[in-house]
Structures are given as structure tokens and as C-alpha cells.
Motif scaffolding. Structure first.
Motif, PDB file in Angstrom:
ATOM      1  N   GLY A   1      24.501  66.552  25.802  1.00 25.11           N
ATOM      2  CA  GLY A   1      23.217  65.898  25.155  1.00 25.11           C
ATOM      3  C   GLY A   1      23.494  64.643  24.460  1.00 25.11           C
ATOM      4  O   GLY A   1      23.890  64.718  23.405  1.00 25.11           O
ATOM      5  N   LEU A   2      23.066  63.793  25.291  1.00 23.15           N
ATOM      6  CA  LEU A   2      23.285  62.346  24.472  1.00 23.15           C
ATOM      7  C   LEU A   2      22.271  61.666  24.197  1.00 23.15           C
ATOM      8  O   LEU A   2      21.102  61.272  24.846  1.00 23.15           O
ATOM      9  CB  LEU A   2      23.953  61.449  25.471  1.00 23.15           C
ATOM     10  CG  LEU A   2      24.196  60.146  25.302  1.00 23.15           C
ATOM     11  CD1 LEU A   2      25.441  60.135  24.148  1.00 23.15           C
ATOM     12  CD2 LEU A   2      24.743  59.027  26.224  1.00 23.15           C
ATOM     13  N   SER A   3      21.911  62.018  22.875  1.00 24.96           N
ATOM     14  CA  SER A   3      20.474  61.205  22.219  1.00 24.96           C
ATOM     15  C   SER A   3      20.774  59.782  21.980  1.00 24.96           C
ATOM     16  O   SER A   3      19.930  59.126  21.975  1.00 24.96           O
ATOM     17  CB  SER A   3      20.360  62.057  20.887  1.00 24.96           C
ATOM     18  OG  SER A   3      21.252  61.818  19.927  1.00 24.96           O
ATOM     19  N   GLY A   4      21.656  59.423  21.602  1.00 24.18           N
ATOM     20  CA  GLY A   4      22.075  57.961  21.310  1.00 24.18           C
ATOM     21  C   GLY A   4      22.426  57.851  19.993  1.00 24.18           C
ATOM     22  O   GLY A   4      22.800  56.536  19.587  1.00 24.18           O
ATOM     23  N   GLY A   5      22.426  58.952  19.181  1.00 22.71           N
ATOM     24  CA  GLY A   5      22.862  58.838  17.768  1.00 22.71           C
ATOM     25  C   GLY A   5      24.174  58.861  17.373  1.00 22.71           C
ATOM     26  O   GLY A   5      24.944  58.981  18.442  1.00 22.71           O
ATOM     27  N   LYS A   6      24.740  58.631  16.269  1.00 24.81           N
ATOM     28  CA  LYS A   6      26.087  58.525  16.294  1.00 24.81           C
ATOM     29  C   LYS A   6      27.045  59.824  16.366  1.00 24.81           C
ATOM     30  O   LYS A   6      28.088  59.686  17.060  1.00 24.81           O
ATOM     31  CB  LYS A   6      26.508  58.199  14.550  1.00 24.81           C
ATOM     32  CG  LYS A   6      26.199  59.400  13.576  1.00 24.81           C
ATOM     33  CD  LYS A   6      26.280  58.979  12.233  1.00 24.81           C
ATOM     34  CE  LYS A   6      26.171  60.121  11.273  1.00 24.81           C
ATOM     35  NZ  LYS A   6      24.896  61.202  11.479  1.00 24.81           N
ATOM     36  N   ASP A   7      26.259  60.902  16.347  1.00 28.87           N
ATOM     37  CA  ASP A   7      27.268  62.194  16.445  1.00 28.87           C
ATOM     38  C   ASP A   7      27.272  62.394  17.930  1.00 28.87           C
ATOM     39  O   ASP A   7      28.420  62.937  18.228  1.00 28.87           O
ATOM     40  CB  ASP A   7      26.493  63.542  16.057  1.00 28.87           C
ATOM     41  CG  ASP A   7      25.869  63.264  14.539  1.00 28.87           C
ATOM     42  OD1 ASP A   7      26.616  62.569  13.805  1.00 28.87           O
ATOM     43  OD2 ASP A   7      24.781  63.758  13.929  1.00 28.87           O
ATOM     44  N   SER A   8      26.322  62.240  18.795  1.00 29.24           N
ATOM     45  CA  SER A   8      26.397  62.468  20.283  1.00 29.24           C
ATOM     46  C   SER A   8      27.146  61.321  21.000  1.00 29.24           C
ATOM     47  O   SER A   8      28.080  61.797  21.725  1.00 29.24           O
ATOM     48  CB  SER A   8      25.034  62.280  20.960  1.00 29.24           C
ATOM     49  OG  SER A   8      24.310  61.273  20.829  1.00 29.24           O
ATOM     50  N   LEU A   9      27.054  60.056  20.413  1.00 27.13           N
ATOM     51  CA  LEU A   9      28.097  59.230  20.862  1.00 27.13           C
ATOM     52  C   LEU A   9      29.583  59.429  20.618  1.00 27.13           C
ATOM     53  O   LEU A   9      30.412  59.305  21.348  1.00 27.13           O
ATOM     54  CB  LEU A   9      27.650  57.568  20.333  1.00 27.13           C
ATOM     55  CG  LEU A   9      26.352  57.215  20.962  1.00 27.13           C
ATOM     56  CD1 LEU A   9      25.922  56.001  19.840  1.00 27.13           C
ATOM     57  CD2 LEU A   9      26.219  56.692  22.121  1.00 27.13           C
ATOM     58  N   CYS A  10      29.756  59.996  19.482  1.00 24.78           N
ATOM     59  CA  CYS A  10      31.118  60.369  18.849  1.00 24.78           C
ATOM     60  C   CYS A  10      31.591  61.711  19.920  1.00 24.78           C
ATOM     61  O   CYS A  10      32.603  61.364  20.337  1.00 24.78           O
ATOM     62  CB  CYS A  10      31.378  60.753  17.529  1.00 24.78           C
ATOM     63  SG  CYS A  10      32.921  61.288  16.713  1.00 24.78           S
TER      64      CYS A  10
END
Length: 241
Positions: A30-39
Motif C-alpha cells: 500500500g503506497l500512500s507516498g509518505g515516508k513510511d510506505s516509500l521506505c
């Protein structure tokens, strides 16, 4: 040990300790685009290149057409291309909550999250993924435990591994041993691009207050993080089959 080495080591330990990744897995992030999902996506993409376990990883980004939260899908596509990961993009709006008795009077933050999760499950089943990976880190899991204890009278949280009962999907949280501070520093180090604006409904959550409470707990006892985590481990709250 460098920041990157520390993050990689915790990521690998989480995958092994909670048996999050197995041979033959098809994982949808689930790629929201925030730092957590990008990492999360970057670490999974790296791990998918090793010989064992062998698994596939793809990403899904859900754009909400009736929420004033802008995302740069061009950047997300370029990010996925650099990692060699296929990106699925779905545009969806928040449905009228009055049409469903279970959703009536739910806050907009919940409805938006629910709709994104609904699309993740739909695409995962249609495309043959057996696991969905979410970018919640250790702070998120601890904060959720404190929220549930405070507002619901339950000692529970978001588990690192959760096998769904109504569908052949397993939810995994491979960042479960990572701290938010380390992920923030890693995001800056990697040059992750921030989203255009914050969600207009995020202020409706009690999570910010709980974050402050957790900060006070850590000031009272520096090892509070490990104490809470060990309690969740001992109670069997981090893995649900």
C-alpha cells in the motif's frame, strides 16, 4: 553501524522473527507516498533481489478524488521504476456514509482509510496477491495499543502479521521493528519527496495526543518502548493466525 545498516538489520530481523515473507509470496504494498510506505517499498524491493526467500512485490496507490489531499503520481511512478516495481494506480472517492449503517457517523479520516483498504483488498484478490504489506512502524503499533487501552478498554494493536479469516490474504507490517525517528532520518538521507499537502482530516484523530503521552512515558522511563513491546509480545498481540 550506519543508519541504513541499522534499518536493514531490523527489517531482516522482523521478516524472520514474525515469518512475514515466504518463498512464492506475491506482496502488494500500500503506497500512500509518505515516508513510511516509500521506505517499506524500497526495503522490500531490495530484499526481493536476494535468492531466499524468492517473492514478488508490486505497489498500489489509491487516489481519493473527493479529498483535498494531493499526490504526485509522476514521482511515485518514477520511484517505482527505479526500484523495478510495478505500480498500480486506482482513483476512488469516499462513498456516502449514510448509505451504510455501519459507516454512518464515522469520521472522514476513518472513511478515507477504509476506502483505501477496501481497494487494496480488491486489487490483491483480483491480481492474485497473497499478502498486503502496510507501512506501519513500531511507534504506530505502540500508539495503537495505547489508544485501544485508553479509549476501548482493550489490550490490542495492529499485529505484525495478520491472516484474514474471510479471504486468502495476509496483512504484514515489515517495518514493525523500525522507529519513526530512524525512518524520518532515512527518508531525508534518501531524498524522498514529500506530498504537496497534508490530509485535511488528520486533526480529527486522537493519535497526536497519544503520541504526546508516549513521549511522556519515555521521559519517565527510557526503556518504556521495549517494555510495551515486550508486553505485546508476551500477550501474543503481534501475530494473529
Amino acid at each position: 553501524m550506519t543508519l541504513e545498516q541499522r534499518i536493514q538489520r531490523r527489517f531482516g530481523r522482523a521478516a524472520v522473527q514474525y515469518k512475514l515473507i515466504e518463498d512464492g509470496d506475491r506482496i502488494l504494498v500500500g503506497l500512500s507516498g509518505g515516508k513510511d510506505s516509500l521506505c517499506l517499498l524500497e526495503l522490500l524491493a531490495r530484499r526481493s533481489r536476494i535468492r531466499h526467500p524468492q517473492f514478488e512485490v508490486e505497489a498500489l496507490h489509491v487516489r481519493m478524488e473527493n479529498v483535498a489531499y494531493e499526490t504526485d503520481t509522476t514521482y511515485l511512478q518514477e520511484f517505482c521504476d527505479r526500484l523495478g516495481v510495478k505500480l498500480h494506480i486506482v482513483t476512488k472517492g469516499i462513498e456516502d456514509p449514510t448509505a451504510d449503517a455501519h459507516l454512518h457517523k464515522k469520521p472522514m479520516c476513518f472513511l478515507c482509510s477504509w476506502q483505501r483498504r477496501k481497494q487494496l483488498f480488491r486489487v490483491a484478490q483480483e491480481q492474485g496477491f497473497n499478502k498486503i504489506a502496510l507501512g506501519h512502524h513500531q511507534d504506530d503499533i505502540i500508539h495503537t495499543a495505547l489508544m485501544n487501552l485508553t479509549f476501548q478498554g482493550q489490550f490490542s494493536t495492529m499485529p505484525a502479521l495478520l491472516r484474514m479469516r474471510k479471504m486468502p490474504i495476509t496483512i504484514i507490517r515489515p517495518l514493525c521493528l523500525e522507529t519513526e525517528a530512524d525512518i524520518q532520518a532515512f527518508a531525508e538521507q534518501q531524498g524522498y519527496r514529500k506530498q504537496v499537502k497534508h490530509c485535511p482530516y488528520e486533526h480529527e484523530s486522537n493519535r497526536t495526543s497519544i503520541q504526546d503521552v508516549f513521549g511522556m512515558m519515555q521521559s519517565l522511563h527510557p526503556d518504556a518502548r521495549n517494555s510495551i513491546w515486550n508486553a505485546l509480545e508476551a500477550a501474543g498481540k503481534l501475530v494473529e493466525y
